[in-house]
Write a protein that holds these residues in place. Structure first.
Motif, PDB file in Angstrom:
ATOM      1  N   MET A   1     -29.098 -24.991  -8.778  1.00  0.00           N
ATOM      2  CA  MET A   1     -27.639 -24.981  -8.670  1.00  0.00           C
ATOM      3  C   MET A   1     -26.983 -24.950 -10.047  1.00  0.00           C
ATOM      4  SD  MET A   1     -24.954 -25.046  -6.638  1.00  0.00           S
ATOM      5  CE  MET A   1     -25.533 -25.625  -5.034  1.00  0.00           C
ATOM      6  N   ASN A   2     -27.516 -25.730 -10.984  1.00  0.00           N
ATOM      7  CA  ASN A   2     -26.943 -25.795 -12.333  1.00  0.00           C
ATOM      8  C   ASN A   2     -27.022 -24.454 -13.056  1.00  0.00           C
ATOM      9  OD1 ASN A   2     -26.305 -28.476 -12.040  1.00  0.00           O
ATOM     10  ND2 ASN A   2     -28.237 -29.204 -12.921  1.00  0.00           N
ATOM     11  N   GLN A   3     -28.016 -23.613 -12.679  1.00  0.00           N
ATOM     12  CA  GLN A   3     -28.162 -22.302 -13.304  1.00  0.00           C
ATOM     13  C   GLN A   3     -27.390 -21.228 -12.547  1.00  0.00           C
ATOM     14  OE1 GLN A   3     -32.411 -21.805 -13.399  1.00  0.00           O
ATOM     15  NE2 GLN A   3     -32.630 -22.833 -15.381  1.00  0.00           N
ATOM     16  N   LEU A   4     -27.307 -21.354 -11.218  1.00  0.00           N
ATOM     17  CA  LEU A   4     -26.662 -20.334 -10.390  1.00  0.00           C
ATOM     18  C   LEU A   4     -25.156 -20.289 -10.597  1.00  0.00           C
ATOM     19  CD1 LEU A   4     -28.605 -20.692  -6.995  1.00  0.00           C
ATOM     20  CD2 LEU A   4     -28.860 -18.909  -8.736  1.00  0.00           C
ATOM     21  N   LEU A   5     -24.517 -21.444 -10.665  1.00  0.00           N
ATOM     22  CA  LEU A   5     -23.056 -21.487 -10.789  1.00  0.00           C
ATOM     23  C   LEU A   5     -22.565 -20.840 -12.092  1.00  0.00           C
ATOM     24  CD1 LEU A   5     -22.172 -25.014  -9.346  1.00  0.00           C
ATOM     25  CD2 LEU A   5     -21.948 -22.785  -8.249  1.00  0.00           C
ATOM     26  N   PRO A   6     -23.175 -21.142 -13.250  1.00  0.00           N
ATOM     27  CA  PRO A   6     -22.740 -20.445 -14.476  1.00  0.00           C
ATOM     28  C   PRO A   6     -23.022 -18.943 -14.417  1.00  0.00           C
ATOM     29  CG  PRO A   6     -23.912 -22.457 -15.034  1.00  0.00           C
ATOM     30  CD  PRO A   6     -24.122 -22.236 -13.564  1.00  0.00           C
ATOM     31  N   LYS A   7     -24.154 -18.572 -13.828  1.00  0.00           N
ATOM     32  CA  LYS A   7     -24.552 -17.167 -13.781  1.00  0.00           C
ATOM     33  C   LYS A   7     -23.614 -16.332 -12.916  1.00  0.00           C
ATOM     34  CE  LYS A   7     -28.382 -14.101 -12.490  1.00  0.00           C
ATOM     35  NZ  LYS A   7     -29.767 -14.026 -11.961  1.00  0.00           N
ATOM     36  N   TYR A   8     -23.308 -16.828 -11.718  1.00  0.00           N
ATOM     37  CA  TYR A   8     -22.535 -16.030 -10.763  1.00  0.00           C
ATOM     38  C   TYR A   8     -21.027 -16.260 -10.838  1.00  0.00           C
ATOM     39  CZ  TYR A   8     -26.946 -14.705  -8.596  1.00  0.00           C
ATOM     40  OH  TYR A   8     -28.210 -14.198  -8.372  1.00  0.00           O
ATOM     41  N   PHE A   9     -20.607 -17.447 -11.264  1.00  0.00           N
ATOM     42  CA  PHE A   9     -19.179 -17.771 -11.243  1.00  0.00           C
ATOM     43  C   PHE A   9     -18.596 -18.110 -12.613  1.00  0.00           C
ATOM     44  CE2 PHE A   9     -20.787 -19.233  -7.020  1.00  0.00           C
ATOM     45  CZ  PHE A   9     -20.209 -18.222  -6.260  1.00  0.00           C
ATOM     46  N   GLY A  10     -19.411 -18.094 -13.656  1.00  0.00           N
ATOM     47  CA  GLY A  10     -18.905 -18.482 -14.975  1.00  0.00           C
ATOM     48  C   GLY A  10     -18.530 -19.953 -15.032  1.00  0.00           C
ATOM     49  N   PHE A  11     -19.167 -20.764 -14.205  1.00  0.00           N
ATOM     50  CA  PHE A  11     -18.861 -22.197 -14.119  1.00  0.00           C
ATOM     51  C   PHE A  11     -19.380 -22.928 -15.352  1.00  0.00           C
ATOM     52  CE2 PHE A  11     -20.014 -26.525 -12.889  1.00  0.00           C
ATOM     53  CZ  PHE A  11     -18.868 -26.961 -12.247  1.00  0.00           C
ATOM     54  N   ASP A  12     -18.498 -23.707 -15.976  1.00  0.00           N
ATOM     55  CA  ASP A  12     -18.862 -24.473 -17.165  1.00  0.00           C
ATOM     56  C   ASP A  12     -18.636 -25.960 -16.881  1.00  0.00           C
ATOM     57  OD1 ASP A  12     -19.326 -25.579 -19.621  1.00  0.00           O
ATOM     58  OD2 ASP A  12     -17.767 -24.472 -20.693  1.00  0.00           O
ATOM     59  N   PRO A  13     -19.706 -26.741 -16.709  1.00  0.00           N
ATOM     60  CA  PRO A  13     -19.556 -28.166 -16.398  1.00  0.00           C
ATOM     61  C   PRO A  13     -18.845 -28.959 -17.482  1.00  0.00           C
ATOM     62  CG  PRO A  13     -21.847 -27.618 -16.924  1.00  0.00           C
ATOM     63  CD  PRO A  13     -21.115 -26.333 -16.789  1.00  0.00           C
ATOM     64  N   ALA A  14     -18.700 -28.368 -18.664  1.00  0.00           N
ATOM     65  CA  ALA A  14     -18.001 -29.062 -19.750  1.00  0.00           C
ATOM     66  C   ALA A  14     -16.491 -29.010 -19.567  1.00  0.00           C
ATOM     67  CB  ALA A  14     -18.380 -28.452 -21.092  1.00  0.00           C
ATOM     68  N   THR A  15     -16.015 -28.064 -18.787  1.00  0.00           N
ATOM     69  CA  THR A  15     -14.565 -27.903 -18.624  1.00  0.00           C
ATOM     70  C   THR A  15     -14.071 -28.180 -17.205  1.00  0.00           C
ATOM     71  OG1 THR A  15     -14.809 -25.524 -18.170  1.00  0.00           O
ATOM     72  CG2 THR A  15     -14.477 -26.182 -20.457  1.00  0.00           C
ATOM     73  N   THR A  16     -14.969 -28.238 -16.233  1.00  0.00           N
ATOM     74  CA  THR A  16     -14.540 -28.442 -14.852  1.00  0.00           C
ATOM     75  C   THR A  16     -15.670 -29.059 -14.037  1.00  0.00           C
ATOM     76  OG1 THR A  16     -13.558 -27.352 -12.919  1.00  0.00           O
ATOM     77  CG2 THR A  16     -15.251 -26.131 -14.097  1.00  0.00           C
ATOM     78  N   THR A  17     -15.373 -29.391 -12.774  1.00  0.00           N
ATOM     79  CA  THR A  17     -16.379 -29.939 -11.868  1.00  0.00           C
ATOM     80  C   THR A  17     -16.353 -29.155 -10.559  1.00  0.00           C
ATOM     81  OG1 THR A  17     -14.872 -31.531 -10.828  1.00  0.00           O
ATOM     82  CG2 THR A  17     -16.033 -32.249 -12.830  1.00  0.00           C
ATOM     83  N   ILE A  18     -17.411 -29.257  -9.789  1.00  0.00           N
ATOM     84  CA  ILE A  18     -17.475 -28.563  -8.498  1.00  0.00           C
ATOM     85  C   ILE A  18     -16.354 -29.061  -7.591  1.00  0.00           C
ATOM     86  CG2 ILE A  18     -18.849 -28.240  -6.399  1.00  0.00           C
ATOM     87  CD1 ILE A  18     -21.360 -28.338  -8.151  1.00  0.00           C
ATOM     88  N   ARG A  19     -16.124 -30.372  -7.594  1.00  0.00           N
ATOM     89  CA  ARG A  19     -15.066 -30.956  -6.756  1.00  0.00           C
ATOM     90  C   ARG A  19     -13.702 -30.375  -7.131  1.00  0.00           C
ATOM     91  NH1 ARG A  19     -11.457 -35.207  -7.100  1.00  0.00           N
ATOM     92  NH2 ARG A  19     -10.984 -36.274  -5.138  1.00  0.00           N
TER      93      ARG A  19
END
Length: 431
Positions: A1-19
């Protein structure tokens, strides 16, 4: 999950959260869910099947927003554009007398031209040809525009033949409900409660039950077929003068409405760094492909929605927010009664408050430099007072060029600004 979210959605845990992203996505969807009811109502007057329109509105909105999520990786929602759908129905079909099949053909051609303009970077070049003060003014103008729409939906601002607008009847259930929603949502924002806008919508919707304004007619329904409007084109009129004019009108309205919306959202979300706007081409591609698919499915042009500011305001930063919006649109096909039970009075307070949050860009405009501030002001007031983002951009840039040209500030005006100004003047003459 930690690898898929940045890869597919540009998700950065340093700036936002899943919630946060989920709350942002649901908040944006609820503020733009009205399109599921409004788009069929507007386009339905042309003779198009309203049940099919509901289904195609949900499907095309979901597909276009999914492209935004996975390809552009930005937190914005897309759907059939308001204003453009009205032009489709009232001008092209009712006023000019064309069939809805003719109008859909024009939308398809517009979408294909949009794809070409996006691939060749023309749309991105237009964005950077606008002065920074005008770019920021667009966001402020859209903020006032959104707030104005919210006041109209609330019944606080009503039509008046003498003064154009006037104060509505405050002491009636629908307006009182909006005031309750506005105050409760504002308090949640003051208290920094996570998901304040979403909670505000829920509170107002529940309070609407005793007022008789929230009507829940079930939870689940079977999606209607899109067959009556699917791939219905009128090819024999493709080379007529009317087709050229309609396509050009669609192109102009959609180009600058989407451009203005996207620029303002990028500033509002803090995505702009040193004047650079990330993933513009990819974001433009989402609405270009969405418009083309929408024409095939049977609806008017797809646009990035200003209501995306609701999600951005609560912290939406990545394509995961857009993915949540897309999922909500697809679910709405089966849970239409539930989504459509949310009254306009529940989303009106959010639109008003999002309008307030959008005007923060005005702090970045140098109001002491009149050569920058006056054109920015003209852009700001023209957007809500002419009910058009495109008009605000047109008059903002034209005034910028003329004021600086006559004032002798030639070096501030780039060749692209002159070219755009000539184009805008031609459009105004043809209007």
């Amino acid at each position: 999950m930690n690898q898929l979210l940045p890869k597919y959605f540009g998700f950065d845990p340093a700036t936002t959260t899943i919630r946060t992203e989920i709350i942002a996505g649901v908040s944006t969807f609820l503020t733009m869910a009205y399109i599921l009811a409004v788009n069929p109502a507007i386009l339905g007057i042309t003779g198009m099947d309203k049940g099919a329109l509901f289904a195609t509105t949900a499907i095309t909105s979901g597909i276009a927003t999914l492209i935004m999520a996975l390809y552009a990786k930005m937190p914005f929602g897309l759907a059939p554009g308001m204003g453009i759908n009205a032009f489709f129905a009232y001008t092209v079909c009712l006023s000019m007398g064309h069939t809805w099949q003719f109008a859909l053909t024009a939308v398809l051609l517009e979408g294909l031209i949009f794809i070409l303009l996006t691939v060749t970077n023309v749309r991105e070049k237009i964005v950077y040809s606008l002065p920074p003060s005008i770019q920021k003014a667009i966001g402020v103008g859209i903020g006032l525009f959104i707030a104005f729409i919210g006041l109209q939906n609330a019944g606080i601002s009503v039509k008046n033949d003498a003064t154009l607008v006037a104060l509505g009847q405050i002491f009636q259930p629908s307006v009182l409900l909006v005031i309750v929603g506005l105050i409760s949502t504002a308090v949640l924002l003051v208290k920094n409660i996570p998901g304040a806008l979403l909670i505000g919508i829920a509170i107002t919707t529940i309070c609407g039950i005793p007022f008789g304004l929230t009507h829940l007619d079930g939870f689940v329904s079977t999606p209607p077929s899109v067959e009556p409007i699917f791939m219905k084109f009128e090819w024999h009129n493709i080379f007529t003068v009317d087709m050229v004019m309609v396509v050009f009108s669609f192109l102009f309205m959609d180009l600058f409405d989407t451009l203005g919306t996207l620029v303002s959202l990028l500033y509002k979300g803090g995505f702009v760094k040193d004047g650079k706007m990330p993933r513009m081409k990819e974001s433009f591609f989402a609405d270009a492909v969405g418009t083309t698919i929408g024409a095939c499915m049977g609806t008017s042009a797809i646009s990035t929605y200003v209501e995306s500011a609701a999600g951005v305001s609560v912290g939406g930063k990545s394509g995961l927010t857009a993915f949540v919006i897309a999922v909500c649109f697809f679910l709405s096909l089966f849970f239409a009664p539930l989504f459509l039970s949310i009254p306009a009075q529940a989303t009106a307070p959010v639109l008003i408050l999002v309008g307030f949050l959008m005007i923060s860009c005005i702090k970045e405009i140098d109001l002491d430099d009149y050569a920058e501030a006056i054109p920015a002001f003209i852009c700001i007031i023209t957007i809500p007072l002419t009910y058009s983002i495109a008009n605000g951009i047109v008059f903002g840039l034209l005034s910028y060029v003329l004021i600086n040209l006559i004032s002798g500030k030639f070096k501030k005006i780039r060749i692209e600004m002159y070219l755009l100004s000539v184009f805008f003047i031609v459009m105004l003459l043809l209007h």
